[in-house]
Design a protein around this motif. Structure first.
Motif, mmCIF file in Angstrom:
data_model
loop_
_atom_site.group_PDB
_atom_site.id
_atom_site.type_symbol
_atom_site.label_atom_id
_atom_site.label_comp_id
_atom_site.label_asym_id
_atom_site.label_seq_id
_atom_site.Cartn_x
_atom_site.Cartn_y
_atom_site.Cartn_z
ATOM 1 N N GLY A 44 -44.261 3.381 56.384
ATOM 2 C CA GLY A 44 -43.313 3.539 55.291
ATOM 3 C C GLY A 44 -43.556 2.537 54.172
ATOM 4 N N LYS A 45 -42.709 2.627 53.152
ATOM 5 C CA LYS A 45 -42.875 1.763 51.985
ATOM 6 C C LYS A 45 -41.512 1.206 51.594
ATOM 7 C CE LYS A 45 -44.440 1.814 47.146
ATOM 8 N NZ LYS A 45 -44.943 2.669 46.038
ATOM 9 N N LEU A 46 -41.502 -0.066 51.201
ATOM 10 C CA LEU A 46 -40.263 -0.732 50.815
ATOM 11 C C LEU A 46 -40.525 -1.578 49.575
ATOM 12 C CD1 LEU A 46 -37.291 -1.256 51.864
ATOM 13 C CD2 LEU A 46 -38.199 -3.348 52.877
ATOM 14 N N THR A 47 -39.692 -1.423 48.547
ATOM 15 C CA THR A 47 -39.807 -2.248 47.341
ATOM 16 C C THR A 47 -38.483 -2.978 47.108
ATOM 17 O OG1 THR A 47 -39.073 -0.509 45.812
ATOM 18 C CG2 THR A 47 -41.427 -0.629 46.311
ATOM 19 N N ILE A 48 -38.586 -4.246 46.712
ATOM 20 C CA ILE A 48 -37.411 -5.060 46.426
ATOM 21 C C ILE A 48 -37.561 -5.641 45.024
ATOM 22 C CG2 ILE A 48 -36.008 -7.028 47.145
ATOM 23 C CD1 ILE A 48 -37.100 -6.686 49.954
ATOM 24 N N THR A 49 -36.544 -5.422 44.190
ATOM 25 C CA THR A 49 -36.576 -5.873 42.805
ATOM 26 C C THR A 49 -35.344 -6.717 42.513
ATOM 27 O OG1 THR A 49 -37.717 -3.831 42.154
ATOM 28 C CG2 THR A 49 -36.719 -5.131 40.389
#
Length: 418
Positions: free
Chosen positions: A300-305
């Protein structure tokens, strides 16, 4: 209730293909309102679309060369339904104005040539209507958010009381079962019974391991529910960097992400410091990321901004946006995602307690936490934390309720006058 209005808090856009009339409008009203003018429907739309939230009122002449005023106001209504729309018409265009009013395309129409004092009163009443409408919308959102928190808090307190009772009544039974499980291997040795000599030793080993695991889950679950609603009067005086907390939380989950080959992308913006409880915020983020690690699929993929932000009430702070790309969530799932007994997989690593705990940590810092489904396989958490954590006291809560009731009275009065 004495109500004062800032007529320049939002802009008025006036559109007329007669350049002199447009200039006269700006000259007459620029001292009272923030005025923008345009001489065609297309020019007006370009001005409006650059920053549609800036405009409270759009007033336009009906007859213009390229397009009619009603057509422009229809586009404005589609983009910003709350913006008030006024149509300026000559007597010969009265049928078009009536049709526009009946269809809901405009707020009012005025006859040309307009009288400046009369038009000033119309614009003032329109701006007041817009400001009251906007304030009412903000208060309604605050009311709904407060109700949601109240319902969740009440449910958690009830669960905590229930769990405390269960702990008291089930402690002896659970202790007896756990003691039996712990002593079973030793007792078998005393009976000179080698489990490996049984017909199916793997079955007994797996059954014993499963029983121990489930017993641990029962004890842990009851304890977690019991602890959540406990008073959390912790100091909110630490000053810390949100970017540093996010980085530490991600580092703690690095091994879990690597095991499932989850791609983590950090987009840390301006390094913003807030005041609150550093340990609580760090624990909350770790619980949220722990939940992501347990439920995101392999690869999976996870982005944190992170970024500076202001909430709807104007408080400055920081926004943390977490986007995961996995299996996606249905509307039904979103509605019960913060339920402590919500299960997202057939064999969950935990219940929904992590998300619920994170929600209350954010709330304790007078922030907000929401979730949305953005596409078939993308879910987003949005966390807002103010620069200074400060839970409202009883007096502030009372003042908020008074504002709500006063605004309802003003709204009803203005609707009756309209």
């Amino acid at each position: 209730m004495n109500q004062t209005y800032d007529y320049k808090s939002f802009a008025v856009l006036y559109v007329d293909d007669e350049t002199q009339t447009a200039s006269n409008f700006k000259e007459y009203f620029s001292d009272i309102f923030d005025v923008e003018i345009a001489t065609s429907g297309e020019e007006a739309w370009q001005i409006f679309s650059k920053n549609p939230d800036r405009f409270a009122i759009v007033m336009t002449d009906q007859r213009m060369p390229a397009s009619s005023g009603v057509e422009l106001l229809e586009r404005v209504r589609a983009a910003r339904p709350r913006a008030l729309r006024i149509l300026a018409t000559a007597y010969s265009d009265i049928n078009a104005a009536i049709a526009a009013v009946n269809s809901g395309a405009i707020y009012k129409y005025v006859n040309k040539p307009w009288d400046p004092p009369t038009l000033e009163m119309t614009l003032k009443r329109g701006m007041e209507f817009y400001l009251v409408q906007r304030e009412r919308d903000l208060l309604m959102r605050e009311k709904l958010a407060a109700l949601q928190r109240l319902m969740m808090t009440d449910r958690l307190l009830s669960l905590g009381i229930f769990a405390a009772g269960l702990n008291q009544h089930l402690r002896n039974s659970l202790t007896a079962v756990k003691t039996f499980l712990d002593l079973a291997p030793l007792q078998l040795q005393r009976e000179n019974l080698d489990i490996n000599n049984l017909r199916d030793p793997d079955y007994w080993k797996n059954f014993y391991s499963t029983a121990q695991t489930q017993m641990g889950k029962i004890v842990s679950l009851l304890q977690d529910i019991h602890n959540i609603p406990e008073s959390s009067r912790v100091p909110l005086t630490d000053e810390f960097s949100i970017n540093e907390i996010v980085q530490i939380s991600c580092d703690c989950q690095k091994q879990a992400f690597e095991q499932k080959q989850i791609a983590l992308s950090l987009n840390l913006g301006e390094n913003i410091s807030i005041t609150g409880n550093r340990l609580l915020i760090q624990n909350g983020l770790q619980l949220l990321l722990d939940d992501e690690a347990a439920n995101l699929p392999q690869g999976g993929k996870l982005t944190i901004t992170t970024s500076p932000a202001t909430d709807e009430t104007g408080r400055a702070g920081v926004k943390i946006e977490i986007n995961d790309y996995g299996v996606g969530l249905s509307v039904k799932t979103l509605n019960c995602l913060f339920d402590p007994f919500f299960v997202k997989k057939s064999e969950p690593a935990q219940y929904g307690l992590n998300l619920l705990t994170c929600f209350f940590i954010v709330y304790h810092h007078s922030g907000s936490m929401t979730m949305a489904q953005n596409g078939p396989d993308k879910a987003s958490f949005h966390i807002f934390l103010p620069s200074q954590a400060n839970l409202p006291n009883a007096r502030e809560e009372q003042m908020f309720l008074e504002r709500v009731f006063d605004m309802e009275k003003v709204w009803e009065k203005m609707l009756m006058e309209s």
